[in-house]
Write an enzyme that holds these catalytic residues in place. Structure first.
Site, short mmCIF file in Angstrom:
data_model
loop_
_atom_site.label_atom_id
_atom_site.label_comp_id
_atom_site.label_asym_id
_atom_site.label_seq_id
_atom_site.Cartn_x
_atom_site.Cartn_y
_atom_site.Cartn_z
N LYS A 13 0.84 -1.22 0.00
CA LYS A 13 0.00 0.00 0.00
C LYS A 13 0.87 1.26 0.00
CE LYS A 13 -1.98 -1.10 3.93
NZ LYS A 13 -1.29 -2.37 4.19
N ARG A 88 -9.55 1.45 8.63
CA ARG A 88 -9.15 0.09 9.00
C ARG A 88 -10.23 -0.65 9.76
NH1 ARG A 88 -3.27 0.57 8.69
NH2 ARG A 88 -2.35 -1.39 9.31
N ARG A 122 11.81 -5.66 4.68
CA ARG A 122 11.60 -4.20 4.66
C ARG A 122 12.60 -3.49 5.58
NH1 ARG A 122 5.80 -2.14 5.42
NH2 ARG A 122 5.84 -3.54 7.21
N ARG A 152 11.37 -1.92 11.29
CA ARG A 152 10.26 -1.48 12.14
C ARG A 152 10.04 -2.45 13.30
NH1 ARG A 152 5.27 -0.04 8.12
NH2 ARG A 152 4.14 -1.17 9.73
N ARG A 163 -0.71 -8.75 13.45
CA ARG A 163 -1.22 -7.73 12.52
C ARG A 163 -2.08 -8.39 11.43
NH1 ARG A 163 4.16 -5.16 10.74
NH2 ARG A 163 2.90 -4.17 9.12
P1 AP5 Z 1 4.88 -1.54 1.83
O1 AP5 Z 1 4.58 -0.70 0.64
O2 AP5 Z 1 5.55 -0.93 3.00
O3 AP5 Z 1 3.57 -2.33 2.28
P2 AP5 Z 1 2.31 -1.83 3.12
O4 AP5 Z 1 1.10 -2.51 2.57
O5 AP5 Z 1 2.28 -0.35 3.21
O6 AP5 Z 1 2.69 -2.51 4.51
P3 AP5 Z 1 2.59 -2.04 6.00
O7 AP5 Z 1 3.17 -3.16 6.79
O8 AP5 Z 1 3.17 -0.67 6.20
O9 AP5 Z 1 1.07 -1.96 6.21
P4 AP5 Z 1 0.34 -1.93 7.51
O10 AP5 Z 1 -1.04 -1.59 7.06
O11 AP5 Z 1 0.44 -3.14 8.35
O12 AP5 Z 1 1.12 -0.81 8.38
P5 AP5 Z 1 0.81 0.72 8.73
O13 AP5 Z 1 2.09 1.43 8.67
O14 AP5 Z 1 -0.35 1.23 7.97
O15 AP5 Z 1 5.75 -2.80 1.29
C1 AP5 Z 1 6.32 -3.75 2.18
C2 AP5 Z 1 7.73 -4.12 1.69
O16 AP5 Z 1 7.63 -4.76 0.42
C3 AP5 Z 1 8.67 -2.92 1.50
O17 AP5 Z 1 9.97 -3.30 1.84
C4 AP5 Z 1 8.57 -2.61 -0.01
O18 AP5 Z 1 9.78 -2.04 -0.50
C5 AP5 Z 1 8.33 -4.01 -0.59
N1 AP5 Z 1 7.46 -4.02 -1.77
C6 AP5 Z 1 6.31 -3.29 -1.95
N2 AP5 Z 1 5.73 -3.60 -3.12
C7 AP5 Z 1 6.53 -4.57 -3.70
C8 AP5 Z 1 6.45 -5.30 -4.91
N3 AP5 Z 1 5.45 -5.11 -5.81
N4 AP5 Z 1 7.42 -6.22 -5.18
C9 AP5 Z 1 8.46 -6.42 -4.27
N5 AP5 Z 1 8.58 -5.75 -3.12
C10 AP5 Z 1 7.63 -4.83 -2.82
O19 AP5 Z 1 0.32 0.58 10.25
C11 AP5 Z 1 1.19 0.22 11.29
C12 AP5 Z 1 0.41 0.20 12.60
O20 AP5 Z 1 -0.11 1.51 12.90
C13 AP5 Z 1 -0.82 -0.71 12.64
O21 AP5 Z 1 -0.49 -2.05 12.95
C14 AP5 Z 1 -1.65 -0.04 13.74
O22 AP5 Z 1 -1.16 -0.35 15.02
C15 AP5 Z 1 -1.41 1.43 13.48
N6 AP5 Z 1 -2.38 2.03 12.53
C16 AP5 Z 1 -2.09 2.54 11.31
N7 AP5 Z 1 -3.21 3.00 10.72
C17 AP5 Z 1 -4.24 2.78 11.58
C18 AP5 Z 1 -5.64 3.01 11.52
N8 AP5 Z 1 -6.22 3.56 10.45
N9 AP5 Z 1 -6.39 2.61 12.59
C19 AP5 Z 1 -5.83 2.08 13.69
N10 AP5 Z 1 -4.49 1.81 13.81
C20 AP5 Z 1 -3.70 2.17 12.76
#
Ligand code: AP5
Length: 208
Positions: A13, A88, A122, A152, A163
């Site tokens: 994402k 979410r 990552r 992270r 998660r």
């Molecule tokens: P990346 O693009 O970072 O993937 P992502 O889907 O953004 O993954 P996240 O783990 O960040 O998502 P998440 O929703 O769990 O975390 P968030 O930060 O929102 O890609 C991952 C890796 O793969 C990278 O190394 C990238 O380079 C690589 N990659 C990407 N695309 C690729 C491809 N096509 N081919 C090869 N490699 C690729 O949330 C973290 C925490 O914050 C949550 O657990 C929660 O505690 C809190 N939080 C955040 N938002 C909310 C909310 N709305 N409500 C409540 N709590 C929240």
């Protein structure tokens, strides 16, 4: 253009949201990045969020909605925005519908083994927040700002498992929620970032 990127942890994402925001000139709003910035700065909100994020649990809806309501009023959102990692929960989606319309929800679909591989490799930049993967970048310092790269805290295997479970229970119901509203488009998010980007572009061409 106002859009949402939906998908499990590690689906890509953040990667696709960054590419899309640059191409279409809309603001990239990542609640995960916003929370990590608050935690780094040690603000009251950051300290409250830390306990949830480190366990892989969701931060309470009212905290997130307060952040979003403020964020979308900023000047860079005037030309549109895209949400990454928000909403979410159904409660967040319902609250969002009261403060913003949405043109399209892009649901990134990837098999579990790809999630494990992507999260496992990552690395994040401590300076500018850029995201890297060990398969395509093997340095210890960011090639954009020179700051050190780190893993992270919530990318530890036991936290990742939680998660994913939290995603299945609390976030996946949004697929049906947005399907019923006719806004959902599902994209195969396996393959290279460029190939995923092309699939997304094909969907967004009609909306611009
Ligand atoms: P990346 O693009 O970072 O993937 P992502 O889907 O953004 O993954 P996240 O783990 O960040 O998502 P998440 O929703 O769990 O975390 P968030 O930060 O929102 O890609 C991952 C890796 O793969 C990278 O190394 C990238 O380079 C690589 N990659 C990407 N695309 C690729 C491809 N096509 N081919 C090869 N490699 C690729 O949330 C973290 C925490 O914050 C949550 O657990 C929660 O505690 C809190 N939080 C955040 N938002 C909310 C909310 N709305 N409500 C409540 N709590 C929240």
């Amino acid at each position: 253009m106002k859009l949402i990127f939906l998908g499990p942890p590690g689906a890509g994402k953040g990667t696709q949201a960054e590419l899309t925001s640059q191409r279409f000139g809309v603001a990239h709003i990542s609640t995960g990045d916003m929370l990590r910035a608050e935690m780094r700065e040690g603000t009251k909100l950051g300290l409250e969020a830390k306990a949830y994020v480190e366990r892989g649990e969701l931060v309470p809806d009212d905290v997130i909605m307060g952040m979003i309501a403020e964020r979308i009023l900023k000047a860079d959102c005037a030309g549109g925005y895209l949400f990454d990692g928000f909403p979410r929960t159904i409660a967040q989606a319902e609250a969002l519908s009261k403060i913003s319309d949405i043109d399209i929800v892009i649901n990134l679909e990837v098999p579990p083994e790809v999630i494990v591989r992507r999260i496992g490799g990552r690395r994040m930049c401590a300076g500018c927040g850029a995201c890297f993967h060990t398969s395509t970048f093997d340095g210890d310092f960011c090639d954009k700002c020179g700051a050190a790269l780190y893993t992270r805290d919530d990318d530890k295997p036991e936290t990742v498992a939680n998660r994913i479970e939290v995603y299945e229970r609390k976030t996946k119901p949004l697929v049906e929620f947005y399907q019923k509203l006719g806004l959902l488009r599902t994209v195969d998010a396996s393959g290279s970032p460029q190939s995923v980007q092309e699939r997304i572009d094909a969907l967004l061409g009609d909306i611009r």
